[in-house]
Design a protein around this motif. Structure first.
Motif, mmCIF file in Angstrom:
data_model
loop_
_atom_site.group_PDB
_atom_site.id
_atom_site.type_symbol
_atom_site.label_atom_id
_atom_site.label_comp_id
_atom_site.label_asym_id
_atom_site.label_seq_id
_atom_site.Cartn_x
_atom_site.Cartn_y
_atom_site.Cartn_z
ATOM 1 N N SER A 233 -3.795 9.029 3.521
ATOM 2 C CA SER A 233 -3.160 7.811 3.039
ATOM 3 C C SER A 233 -1.765 7.754 3.633
ATOM 4 O O SER A 233 -0.973 8.691 3.464
ATOM 5 C CB SER A 233 -3.087 7.804 1.505
ATOM 6 O OG SER A 233 -2.348 6.673 1.051
ATOM 7 N N LEU A 234 -1.465 6.675 4.362
ATOM 8 C CA LEU A 234 -0.155 6.474 4.971
ATOM 9 C C LEU A 234 0.452 5.229 4.336
ATOM 10 O O LEU A 234 -0.060 4.112 4.531
ATOM 11 C CB LEU A 234 -0.261 6.294 6.484
ATOM 12 C CG LEU A 234 -0.340 7.560 7.352
ATOM 13 C CD1 LEU A 234 -1.642 8.309 7.088
ATOM 14 C CD2 LEU A 234 -0.235 7.199 8.835
ATOM 15 N N VAL A 235 1.541 5.396 3.580
ATOM 16 C CA VAL A 235 2.145 4.304 2.830
ATOM 17 C C VAL A 235 3.592 4.124 3.278
ATOM 18 O O VAL A 235 4.417 5.047 3.174
ATOM 19 C CB VAL A 235 2.098 4.578 1.310
ATOM 20 C CG1 VAL A 235 2.714 3.398 0.542
ATOM 21 C CG2 VAL A 235 0.657 4.822 0.860
ATOM 22 N N SER A 236 3.895 2.907 3.750
ATOM 23 C CA SER A 236 5.257 2.586 4.155
ATOM 24 C C SER A 236 6.180 2.604 2.948
ATOM 25 O O SER A 236 5.817 2.163 1.853
ATOM 26 C CB SER A 236 5.281 1.207 4.819
ATOM 27 O OG SER A 236 6.614 0.772 4.995
ATOM 28 N N TYR A 240 8.013 -3.973 1.437
ATOM 29 C CA TYR A 240 6.811 -4.787 1.571
ATOM 30 C C TYR A 240 5.644 -4.163 0.808
ATOM 31 O O TYR A 240 5.509 -2.934 0.742
ATOM 32 C CB TYR A 240 6.437 -4.964 3.042
ATOM 33 C CG TYR A 240 7.490 -5.708 3.838
ATOM 34 C CD1 TYR A 240 7.827 -7.017 3.514
ATOM 35 C CD2 TYR A 240 8.149 -5.097 4.901
ATOM 36 C CE1 TYR A 240 8.802 -7.698 4.240
ATOM 37 C CE2 TYR A 240 9.117 -5.768 5.628
ATOM 38 C CZ TYR A 240 9.438 -7.072 5.280
ATOM 39 O OH TYR A 240 10.397 -7.738 5.992
ATOM 40 N N THR A 241 4.800 -5.028 0.229
ATOM 41 C CA THR A 241 3.706 -4.535 -0.614
ATOM 42 C C THR A 241 2.393 -4.348 0.135
ATOM 43 O O THR A 241 1.505 -3.646 -0.353
ATOM 44 C CB THR A 241 3.486 -5.478 -1.797
ATOM 45 O OG1 THR A 241 3.259 -6.811 -1.303
ATOM 46 C CG2 THR A 241 4.702 -5.471 -2.722
ATOM 47 N N ARG A 242 2.253 -5.004 1.269
ATOM 48 C CA ARG A 242 1.078 -4.707 2.116
ATOM 49 C C ARG A 242 1.520 -3.580 3.050
ATOM 50 O O ARG A 242 1.893 -3.802 4.194
ATOM 51 C CB ARG A 242 0.617 -5.944 2.879
ATOM 52 C CG ARG A 242 0.151 -7.054 1.949
ATOM 53 C CD ARG A 242 -0.740 -8.059 2.619
ATOM 54 N NE ARG A 242 -1.165 -9.094 1.669
ATOM 55 C CZ ARG A 242 -2.097 -10.004 1.912
ATOM 56 N NH1 ARG A 242 -2.725 -9.999 3.084
ATOM 57 N NH2 ARG A 242 -2.423 -10.910 1.011
ATOM 58 N N ASN A 243 1.458 -2.392 2.494
ATOM 59 C CA ASN A 243 2.175 -1.272 3.110
ATOM 60 C C ASN A 243 1.306 -0.053 3.393
ATOM 61 O O ASN A 243 1.822 1.019 3.690
ATOM 62 C CB ASN A 243 3.337 -0.859 2.216
ATOM 63 C CG ASN A 243 2.868 -0.446 0.820
ATOM 64 O OD1 ASN A 243 1.709 -0.616 0.464
ATOM 65 N ND2 ASN A 243 3.791 0.096 0.036
ATOM 66 N N PHE A 256 -5.917 -1.877 13.856
ATOM 67 C CA PHE A 256 -5.128 -1.158 12.859
ATOM 68 C C PHE A 256 -4.063 -2.112 12.318
ATOM 69 O O PHE A 256 -3.379 -2.797 13.080
ATOM 70 C CB PHE A 256 -4.458 0.068 13.471
ATOM 71 C CG PHE A 256 -5.424 1.127 13.927
ATOM 72 C CD1 PHE A 256 -5.738 2.198 13.096
ATOM 73 C CD2 PHE A 256 -6.014 1.060 15.177
ATOM 74 C CE1 PHE A 256 -6.627 3.182 13.515
ATOM 75 C CE2 PHE A 256 -6.903 2.042 15.609
ATOM 76 C CZ PHE A 256 -7.217 3.100 14.770
ATOM 77 N N ALA A 257 -3.946 -2.162 10.987
ATOM 78 C CA ALA A 257 -2.971 -3.048 10.357
ATOM 79 C C ALA A 257 -2.578 -2.470 9.000
ATOM 80 O O ALA A 257 -2.979 -1.356 8.649
ATOM 81 C CB ALA A 257 -3.548 -4.466 10.218
ATOM 82 N N CYS A 258 -1.797 -3.227 8.223
ATOM 83 C CA CYS A 258 -1.352 -2.782 6.907
ATOM 84 C C CYS A 258 -1.946 -3.673 5.823
ATOM 85 O O CYS A 258 -1.972 -4.905 5.956
ATOM 86 C CB CYS A 258 0.168 -2.800 6.815
ATOM 87 S SG CYS A 258 0.956 -1.487 7.762
ATOM 88 N N TYR A 259 -2.392 -3.030 4.736
ATOM 89 C CA TYR A 259 -3.065 -3.744 3.654
ATOM 90 C C TYR A 259 -2.542 -3.223 2.321
ATOM 91 O O TYR A 259 -1.954 -2.140 2.228
ATOM 92 C CB TYR A 259 -4.576 -3.534 3.739
ATOM 93 C CG TYR A 259 -5.183 -3.973 5.065
ATOM 94 C CD1 TYR A 259 -5.728 -5.236 5.208
ATOM 95 C CD2 TYR A 259 -5.197 -3.114 6.167
ATOM 96 C CE1 TYR A 259 -6.282 -5.650 6.420
ATOM 97 C CE2 TYR A 259 -5.738 -3.515 7.377
ATOM 98 C CZ TYR A 259 -6.278 -4.796 7.496
ATOM 99 O OH TYR A 259 -6.813 -5.192 8.696
ATOM 100 N N SER A 260 -2.818 -4.004 1.275
ATOM 101 C CA SER A 260 -2.488 -3.534 -0.067
ATOM 102 C C SER A 260 -3.641 -2.722 -0.643
ATOM 103 O O SER A 260 -3.439 -1.892 -1.540
ATOM 104 C CB SER A 260 -2.172 -4.717 -0.986
ATOM 105 O OG SER A 260 -3.274 -5.631 -1.035
#
Length: 409
Positions: A233-236, A240-243, A256-260
Motif C-alpha cells: 500500500s503506497l499512500v501519499s 489530496y484524498t485520491r492518494n 498507474f494512477a491514484c485512487y481513494s
C-alpha cells in the motif's frame, strides 16, 4: 526360480447348481527389467532463482519398475526435487544424476547457474534502502500478465509496459521507469520518494485519479509504504484524498494512477545486487550452508558460531533472514536465504537447537525436506540405539530369571 508367462482361466461354480458359474482370466507376466535411463536435456542453463525440469526416460519402455531418484552434486548451487525440477541456488555448475530404482542405471545433466539480472520483488520493508533502484509493477490477474510503470508521464497518470516475471524477478519491458528511492520522514514517520527523469511521483487531486511528477519534493510526493500479507500500500502524505497509488489493469492499455479505493495493488521491485542488506544476508546464508554441512559431531559449537555471526549482521539483514519463507510442498527453494532458512528450521525442529534468529515461521518437522543420506544415517542410529536397548532388556530378563531360579533352589 523359473519365470512362466501365460494365461489361465479361474472358474467358480455354485455347489447347489453347477450351471451357475463365473470365470476370470488371469495373465501372468515376468517382470521386465530396466536396461538403461536417459536424462534430457543433457545440459541446461538457468538463473539464480530460476528452475528447469529434467525428464528421465527408462528403457525399455515397457519396463516394470520405472521409478528413479534424483540427486545434485551440489545443493548449494542447484537443488533438485523428486520430480526432477532443478532450482538455481547460487552461481556455479552442478551435475544432476537420475538413478533407476531397478538396476541402478544412471544418467546425468550438467547444469550451469547464472547470476540473475532484473529487479527482485521486495518482500520486506527492511530491504528498502536509500538510493536503491526501484521498479513499480502491477499484474493483470485475468491474464497473469506482468507490467512495469512506464517512463512516459502522461498528463494525469503513468503508462505501463508489458514485462516478464519469473520466480519473483521482474524483467521490465522497453521504456520502463527506474526510480531512485528516497527515504525521509513526515511527522516522525518513515516515508519514501520515487524519483526518475520526469520528477517525483505525487498524488495530484481529490476529485480525479491523478498521478503526476513534480520537480521538488512535497508532502504529496512523500509516500507511506506498508506491506501486509504480500500486498503493498503506497499512500501519499499530502492533502489530496485520491492518494493511493494503484494499478488499473482494466484500462486499455493498463495504467498507474491514484485512487481513494479499488483497482489492483502495485508491487515494488529492487535492482538485484542493489541492496546492501540483501547482499549481507545472502553472504551469511551461503557461509551458514557451508558451516552446517557436516556439523553433527559438534553441533553445539557450530551453532554458537552461527549465532555470533548472525548477531554481527545489520538489523536489516537480520530481518531478511528472520522473515524468509520457502515452499515445502513443491520442494523448490530458490535463494541462498531460503536454503539457509530451510536448514535452520530443520536443525531447530529436529535437533532442538536454539532459535537464535527468533524465526516464527519454522515448518513442522514432518514437512521439511530432508537429506536422504542424513535421513538414512539417522534411521541407522535410531535402529542401533533401539537394538541396543532391546538387547539390554533381553539380557536383563535372562539374568533376572536365572537369579529367580537360583533363589528358589
Amino acid at each position: 526360480s523359473k519365470s512362466i508367462n501365460g494365461s489361465t482361466t479361474i472358474t467358480c461354480t455354485s455347489n447347489a447348481d453347477s450351471s451357475v458359474l463365473a470365470t476370470c482370466t488371469v495373465t501372468v507376466s515376468a517382470p521386465v527389467a530396466v536396461t538403461g535411463v536417459e536424462v534430457s536435456p543433457s545440459t541446461a542453463s538457468i538463473n539464480v532463482g530460476g528452475t528447469a525440469t529434467l525428464t528421465a526416460t527408462i528403457s525399455p519402455s515397457n519396463a516394470t519398475n520405472k521409478a528413479v531418484t534424483w540427486e545434485s552434486s551440489d545443493d548449494n548451487i542447484a537443488s533438485v526435487n523428486s520430480s526432477g525440477v532443478v532450482s538455481g541456488v547460487a552461481t556455479g555448475d552442478a551435475t544432476i544424476t537420475a538413478t533407476a530404482s531397478d538396476g541402478g542405471h544412471t544418467d546425468t545433466s550438467f547444469i550451469s547457474v547464472n547470476e540473475l539480472s532484473g529487479y527482485s520483488l521486495i518482500t520486506s520493508l527492511s530491504q528498502l534502502t536509500e538510493g536503491m533502484k526501484i521498479v513499480i509493477g502491477g499484474t493483470k490477474t485475468s491474464t497473469s500478465t506482468s507490467y512495469a510503470m512506464s517512463a512516459t508521464q502522461n498528463t494525469n497518470n503513468r503508462a505501463s509496459v508489458v514485462s516478464t516475471l519469473t520466480s519473483n524477478v521482474l524483467t521490465p519491458g522497453t521504456g520502463y521507469a527506474e526510480f531512485t528511492l528516497g527515504i525521509t520522514t513526515k511527522d516522525e514517520a518513515t516515508v519514501y520518494t520515487f524519483h526518475d527523469a520526469a520528477g517525483y511521483l505525487y498524488a495530484a487531486s481529490s476529485s480525479s485519479n491523478y498521478l503526476r511528477s513534480e520537480a521538488a519534493v512535497s508532502d504529496n510526493s512523500k509516500w507511506a509504504v506498508t506491506l501486509t500479507d504480500g500486498e503493498f500500500s503506497l499512500v501519499s502524505q499530502g492533502t489530496y484524498t485520491r492518494n493511493i497509488m494503484r494499478f488499473n489493469s482494466t484500462n486499455n492499455p493498463p495504467l498507474f494512477a491514484c485512487y481513494s479505493s479499488g483497482q489492483d495493488p502495485v508491487a515494488l521491485y529492487g535492482l538485484l545486487g542493489d541492496s546492501p542488506a540483501q547482499e549481507e544476508a545472502d553472504d551469511y546464508a551461503s557461509a551458514f550452508m557451508v558451516a552446517t554441512e557436516s556439523c553433527e559431531a559438534n553441533a553445539a559449537t557450530a551453532w554458537a558460531g552461527q549465532k555470533t555471526d548472525f548477531q554481527a549482521l545489520s538489523p536489516e539483514a537480520q530481518a531478511l533472514l528472520v522473515a524468509a519463507t520457502y515452499d515445502v510442498a513443491t520442494e523448490i527453494i530458490n535463494t541462498p536465504v531460503q536454503r539457509c532458512a530451510q536448514r535452520y528450521d530443520l536443525a531447530v525442529s529436529r535437533q532442538s537447537l536454539e532459535n537464535f534468529m527468533g524465526r516464527t515461521t519454522i515448518a513442522p518437522v514432518s514437512t521439511i525436506e530432508t537429506n536422504p543420506t542424513r535421513q538414512t544415517a539417522t534411521s541407522i542410529i535410531i535402529i542401533v540405539v533401539v537394538g541396543a536397548v532391546g538387547l539390554t532388556a533381553i539380557g536383563g530378563y535372562f539374568l533376572f530369571s536365572r537369579k529367580t531360579r537360583k533363589d528358589n533352589d
